[in-house]
Design a protein around this motif. Structure first.
Motif, PDB file in Angstrom:
ATOM      1  N   ALA A   1       7.697 -49.325 -21.782  1.00  0.00           N
ATOM      2  CA  ALA A   1       6.653 -50.011 -21.014  1.00  0.00           C
ATOM      3  C   ALA A   1       5.494 -50.448 -21.914  1.00  0.00           C
ATOM      4  O   ALA A   1       5.015 -51.588 -21.819  1.00  0.00           O
ATOM      5  CB  ALA A   1       6.147 -49.094 -19.896  1.00  0.00           C
ATOM      6  N   TRP A   2       5.064 -49.569 -22.806  1.00  0.00           N
ATOM      7  CA  TRP A   2       3.921 -49.895 -23.668  1.00  0.00           C
ATOM      8  C   TRP A   2       4.283 -50.940 -24.708  1.00  0.00           C
ATOM      9  O   TRP A   2       3.501 -51.849 -24.991  1.00  0.00           O
ATOM     10  CB  TRP A   2       3.395 -48.632 -24.337  1.00  0.00           C
ATOM     11  N   MET A   3       5.478 -50.796 -25.307  1.00  0.00           N
ATOM     12  CA  MET A   3       5.881 -51.761 -26.322  1.00  0.00           C
ATOM     13  C   MET A   3       6.067 -53.154 -25.728  1.00  0.00           C
ATOM     14  O   MET A   3       5.920 -54.164 -26.417  1.00  0.00           O
ATOM     15  CB  MET A   3       7.184 -51.306 -26.991  1.00  0.00           C
ATOM     16  N   SER A   4       6.383 -53.224 -24.441  1.00  0.00           N
ATOM     17  CA  SER A   4       6.588 -54.504 -23.764  1.00  0.00           C
ATOM     18  C   SER A   4       5.315 -55.046 -23.142  1.00  0.00           C
ATOM     19  O   SER A   4       5.336 -56.111 -22.506  1.00  0.00           O
ATOM     20  CB  SER A   4       7.654 -54.349 -22.670  1.00  0.00           C
ATOM     21  N   ASN A   5       4.223 -54.294 -23.314  1.00  0.00           N
ATOM     22  CA  ASN A   5       2.938 -54.696 -22.724  1.00  0.00           C
ATOM     23  C   ASN A   5       3.060 -54.913 -21.217  1.00  0.00           C
ATOM     24  O   ASN A   5       2.459 -55.824 -20.647  1.00  0.00           O
ATOM     25  CB  ASN A   5       2.410 -55.965 -23.402  1.00  0.00           C
ATOM     26  N   PHE A   6       3.891 -54.083 -20.581  1.00  0.00           N
ATOM     27  CA  PHE A   6       4.109 -54.083 -19.139  1.00  0.00           C
ATOM     28  C   PHE A   6       4.771 -55.366 -18.629  1.00  0.00           C
ATOM     29  O   PHE A   6       4.717 -55.662 -17.432  1.00  0.00           O
ATOM     30  CB  PHE A   6       2.809 -53.843 -18.373  1.00  0.00           C
ATOM     31  N   ASN A   7       5.389 -56.109 -19.515  1.00  0.00           N
ATOM     32  CA  ASN A   7       6.145 -57.303 -19.124  1.00  0.00           C
ATOM     33  C   ASN A   7       7.571 -56.867 -18.794  1.00  0.00           C
ATOM     34  O   ASN A   7       8.316 -56.436 -19.673  1.00  0.00           O
ATOM     35  CB  ASN A   7       6.144 -58.326 -20.261  1.00  0.00           C
ATOM     36  N   VAL A   8       7.954 -56.976 -17.519  1.00  0.00           N
ATOM     37  CA  VAL A   8       9.232 -56.410 -17.085  1.00  0.00           C
ATOM     38  C   VAL A   8      10.427 -57.106 -17.734  1.00  0.00           C
ATOM     39  O   VAL A   8      11.491 -56.500 -17.907  1.00  0.00           O
ATOM     40  CB  VAL A   8       9.369 -56.456 -15.543  1.00  0.00           C
ATOM     41  N   PHE A   9      10.276 -58.359 -18.127  1.00  0.00           N
ATOM     42  CA  PHE A   9      11.394 -59.053 -18.761  1.00  0.00           C
ATOM     43  C   PHE A   9      11.476 -58.729 -20.254  1.00  0.00           C
ATOM     44  O   PHE A   9      12.566 -58.660 -20.819  1.00  0.00           O
ATOM     45  CB  PHE A   9      11.281 -60.561 -18.527  1.00  0.00           C
ATOM     46  N   ALA A  10      10.338 -58.509 -20.885  1.00  0.00           N
ATOM     47  CA  ALA A  10      10.354 -58.063 -22.283  1.00  0.00           C
ATOM     48  C   ALA A  10      10.985 -56.681 -22.394  1.00  0.00           C
ATOM     49  O   ALA A  10      11.567 -56.327 -23.425  1.00  0.00           O
ATOM     50  CB  ALA A  10       8.937 -58.048 -22.848  1.00  0.00           C
TER      51      ALA A  10
ATOM     52  N   ILE B   1      15.598 -39.419 -37.174  1.00  0.00           N
ATOM     53  CA  ILE B   1      14.561 -39.883 -38.102  1.00  0.00           C
ATOM     54  C   ILE B   1      14.602 -41.405 -38.219  1.00  0.00           C
ATOM     55  O   ILE B   1      13.564 -42.074 -38.210  1.00  0.00           O
ATOM     56  CB  ILE B   1      14.740 -39.231 -39.492  1.00  0.00           C
ATOM     57  N   ILE B   2      15.817 -41.960 -38.316  1.00  0.00           N
ATOM     58  CA  ILE B   2      15.966 -43.411 -38.420  1.00  0.00           C
ATOM     59  C   ILE B   2      15.377 -44.098 -37.191  1.00  0.00           C
ATOM     60  O   ILE B   2      14.608 -45.066 -37.299  1.00  0.00           O
ATOM     61  CB  ILE B   2      17.448 -43.782 -38.593  1.00  0.00           C
ATOM     62  N   ILE B   3      15.722 -43.595 -36.004  1.00  0.00           N
ATOM     63  CA  ILE B   3      15.189 -44.173 -34.763  1.00  0.00           C
ATOM     64  C   ILE B   3      13.675 -44.032 -34.722  1.00  0.00           C
ATOM     65  O   ILE B   3      12.952 -44.968 -34.354  1.00  0.00           O
ATOM     66  CB  ILE B   3      15.818 -43.487 -33.540  1.00  0.00           C
ATOM     67  N   GLY B   4      13.165 -42.862 -35.122  1.00  0.00           N
ATOM     68  CA  GLY B   4      11.722 -42.620 -35.100  1.00  0.00           C
ATOM     69  C   GLY B   4      10.966 -43.575 -36.011  1.00  0.00           C
ATOM     70  O   GLY B   4       9.887 -44.072 -35.648  1.00  0.00           O
ATOM     71  N   ILE B   5      11.518 -43.840 -37.199  1.00  0.00           N
ATOM     72  CA  ILE B   5      10.859 -44.753 -38.138  1.00  0.00           C
ATOM     73  C   ILE B   5      10.767 -46.154 -37.545  1.00  0.00           C
ATOM     74  O   ILE B   5       9.717 -46.819 -37.601  1.00  0.00           O
ATOM     75  CB  ILE B   5      11.621 -44.780 -39.486  1.00  0.00           C
ATOM     76  N   ILE B   6      11.858 -46.616 -36.943  1.00  0.00           N
ATOM     77  CA  ILE B   6      11.875 -47.962 -36.368  1.00  0.00           C
ATOM     78  C   ILE B   6      10.886 -48.065 -35.210  1.00  0.00           C
ATOM     79  O   ILE B   6      10.120 -49.043 -35.105  1.00  0.00           O
ATOM     80  CB  ILE B   6      13.293 -48.338 -35.918  1.00  0.00           C
ATOM     81  N   ILE B   7      10.862 -47.062 -34.343  1.00  0.00           N
ATOM     82  CA  ILE B   7       9.909 -47.074 -33.223  1.00  0.00           C
ATOM     83  C   ILE B   7       8.482 -47.050 -33.737  1.00  0.00           C
ATOM     84  O   ILE B   7       7.600 -47.756 -33.224  1.00  0.00           O
ATOM     85  CB  ILE B   7      10.176 -45.876 -32.284  1.00  0.00           C
ATOM     86  N   PHE B   8       8.239 -46.245 -34.777  1.00  0.00           N
ATOM     87  CA  PHE B   8       6.887 -46.153 -35.356  1.00  0.00           C
ATOM     88  C   PHE B   8       6.414 -47.531 -35.841  1.00  0.00           C
ATOM     89  O   PHE B   8       5.281 -47.947 -35.575  1.00  0.00           O
ATOM     90  CB  PHE B   8       6.896 -45.157 -36.513  1.00  0.00           C
ATOM     91  N   PHE B   9       7.289 -48.256 -36.547  1.00  0.00           N
ATOM     92  CA  PHE B   9       6.901 -49.571 -37.051  1.00  0.00           C
ATOM     93  C   PHE B   9       6.700 -50.563 -35.914  1.00  0.00           C
ATOM     94  O   PHE B   9       5.800 -51.412 -35.977  1.00  0.00           O
ATOM     95  CB  PHE B   9       7.958 -50.088 -38.027  1.00  0.00           C
ATOM     96  N   LEU B  10       7.543 -50.479 -34.874  1.00  0.00           N
ATOM     97  CA  LEU B  10       7.396 -51.396 -33.746  1.00  0.00           C
ATOM     98  C   LEU B  10       6.088 -51.161 -32.997  1.00  0.00           C
ATOM     99  O   LEU B  10       5.404 -52.101 -32.591  1.00  0.00           O
ATOM    100  CB  LEU B  10       8.590 -51.251 -32.796  1.00  0.00           C
ATOM    101  N   ILE B  11       5.760 -49.882 -32.800  1.00  0.00           N
ATOM    102  CA  ILE B  11       4.492 -49.565 -32.140  1.00  0.00           C
ATOM    103  C   ILE B  11       3.324 -50.015 -33.011  1.00  0.00           C
ATOM    104  O   ILE B  11       2.336 -50.575 -32.526  1.00  0.00           O
ATOM    105  CB  ILE B  11       4.403 -48.059 -31.831  1.00  0.00           C
ATOM    106  N   GLY B  12       3.436 -49.788 -34.322  1.00  0.00           N
ATOM    107  CA  GLY B  12       2.375 -50.204 -35.229  1.00  0.00           C
ATOM    108  C   GLY B  12       2.179 -51.707 -35.260  1.00  0.00           C
ATOM    109  O   GLY B  12       1.065 -52.193 -35.504  1.00  0.00           O
ATOM    110  N   SER B  13       3.244 -52.466 -34.988  1.00  0.00           N
ATOM    111  CA  SER B  13       3.119 -53.924 -35.010  1.00  0.00           C
ATOM    112  C   SER B  13       2.196 -54.430 -33.908  1.00  0.00           C
ATOM    113  O   SER B  13       1.665 -55.546 -34.003  1.00  0.00           O
ATOM    114  CB  SER B  13       4.500 -54.578 -34.873  1.00  0.00           C
ATOM    115  N   ASN B  14       1.988 -53.618 -32.865  1.00  0.00           N
ATOM    116  CA  ASN B  14       1.071 -54.012 -31.794  1.00  0.00           C
ATOM    117  C   ASN B  14      -0.343 -54.227 -32.329  1.00  0.00           C
ATOM    118  O   ASN B  14      -1.100 -55.038 -31.793  1.00  0.00           O
ATOM    119  CB  ASN B  14       1.038 -52.945 -30.694  1.00  0.00           C
ATOM    120  N   PHE B  15      -0.696 -53.469 -33.371  1.00  0.00           N
ATOM    121  CA  PHE B  15      -2.034 -53.628 -33.958  1.00  0.00           C
ATOM    122  C   PHE B  15      -2.232 -55.043 -34.472  1.00  0.00           C
ATOM    123  O   PHE B  15      -3.271 -55.671 -34.245  1.00  0.00           O
ATOM    124  CB  PHE B  15      -2.222 -52.613 -35.088  1.00  0.00           C
TER     125      PHE B  15
END
Length: 358
Positions: free
Chosen positions: A289-298, A329-343
């Motif tokens: 939900a957060w990574m999609s900025n609450f856009n249900v289609f994203a 760890i691999i999944i965590g790293i990818i999620i971390f970078f995706l969340i960080g891209s929001n900045f």
């Protein structure tokens, strides 16, 4: 001297957002490659190939990934109304469990009811169970302004204990501490194949609910009211909105959708019940939900990506005899970078030459 300054970015174009996300994924894969080489001495490209094979390598794996994506997407969609109202519903895990419990109960106690009648009852009962589990914390929030984060989190543990009690009560065979596959001979309460696909009905349900929530949030009075309540209770009251009613109504919707997700897991996939039937989806859906900025289609894309990585990680853990923690760890790293891209999507960093007085 140089100064770094941040400025808020308003209405960034879609292609720029996609480029930033793509850059984040590439950077994450580079870091993952370094981790893979340093920890396992494996070729990272072989590991990435194993992930693709694990998620999409066969027709069955494709449909398993789609099945998992549908459930995760449905839970994330269920969280959106509550989150837009600034009601931090951390209880989706418990709402899924209660929806699954209601589905399993009807499958066990009504095995002779025709599926044409039983399946609608299962769906309604799972929604009702999720609604109840959502309304309880909503009532206390509306009435006594309790902390919804802690309240909904505690409800998760209560739901788990109820599931544990029912498993002991229903265990089959006795002493196995497991319910086993429910109605394996009659398939009573199982979702039928649609268009020749086992998970076709799951797909139809999720498409309908996702479209409904999008319309509800953007084109209805209720959607407008919950947004106003999320911005400010005082402003909502000044506008004549019944804040308590909106909170309870919105959490009923959120809990009901999450409860229906429990039905998709029990009746639409596993045909059994356990304390792990939610599989952490209630918490993963928060990330979606957060990574999609609450856009249900994203959320469709994000949900698919996370399930793709999760299912692929299971494959590489077995194919390369890796510890499961390595794949996590691999999944965590990818999620971390995706969340960080929001900045970088929300803010612009500029470098200016500093001016200092002598």
């Amino acid at each position: 001297m140089f100064d770094l300054r941040l400025s808020k970015v308003e209405n960034m174009k879609l292609y720029k957002k996609l480029l930033i996300r793509a850059a984040a994924v590439l950077a994450a894969l580079l870091v993952c490659a370094i981790v893979i080489i340093s920890v396992t001495d494996l070729n990272p490209f072989e590991v990435y190939g194993g992930i693709i094979n694990g998620a999409l390598g066969t027709k069955r794996r494709v449909w398993v990934t789609i099945r998992d994506t549908l459930v995760l997407l449905l839970v994330a969609v269920g969280l959106v109304p509550a989150f837009k109202m600034r009601f931090w519903n951390i209880g989706a895990e418990g709402q899924i469990l209660m929806g699954g419990l209601a589905s399993a109960a009807l499958m066990i106690y009504c095995p002779n009811v025709p599926n044409g009648i039983l399946l609608p009852l299962i769906m309604l009962s799972s929604c009702a169970a999720g609604i109840i589990w959502g309304i309880i914390p909503a009532y206390f929030k509306a009435k006594y302004n309790t902390n919804e984060t802690l309240f909904t989190l505690m409800m998760n543990y209560i739901a788990m204990q109820l599931i544990t009690f029912c498993i002991v009560f229903w265990e089959n065979p006795p002493g196995s501490n497991s319910v086993g596959i429910i109605n394996p001979n009659t398939s009573a309460g199982w979702f039928p194949s649609v268009f020749g696909q086992r998970y076709g009905l799951n797909l139809i349900i999720v498409i309908l609910i996702t479209s409904f929530v999008f319309f509800y949030l953007h084109y209805t009075k209720h959607g407008y009211e919950l947004s106003v309540v999320g911005e400010s209770w005082d402003t909502a009251r000044y506008a004549g909105i019944n804040v308590k009613k909106v909170i309870i109504r919105t959490m009923a919707l959120s809990g009901g959708i999450c409860g229906l997700a429990g039905c998709l897991v029990v009746s639409g996939a596993s045909h059994t019940i356990s304390t792990s039937l939610a599989g952490g989806r209630g918490f993963t859906a928060i990330i979606v939900a957060w990574m999609s900025n609450f856009n249900v289609f994203a959320m469709i894309v994000v949900s698919f990506f996370l399930c793709f990585m999760s299912n692929g990680a299971v494959q590489i853990a077995s194919q390369f005899s890796l510890n499961e923690n390595v794949s996590d760890i691999i999944i965590g790293i990818i999620i971390f970078f995706l969340i960080g891209s929001n900045f970088f999507i929300n803010y612009r960093v500029t470098v200016q030459k500093g001016v200092h007085e002598k």
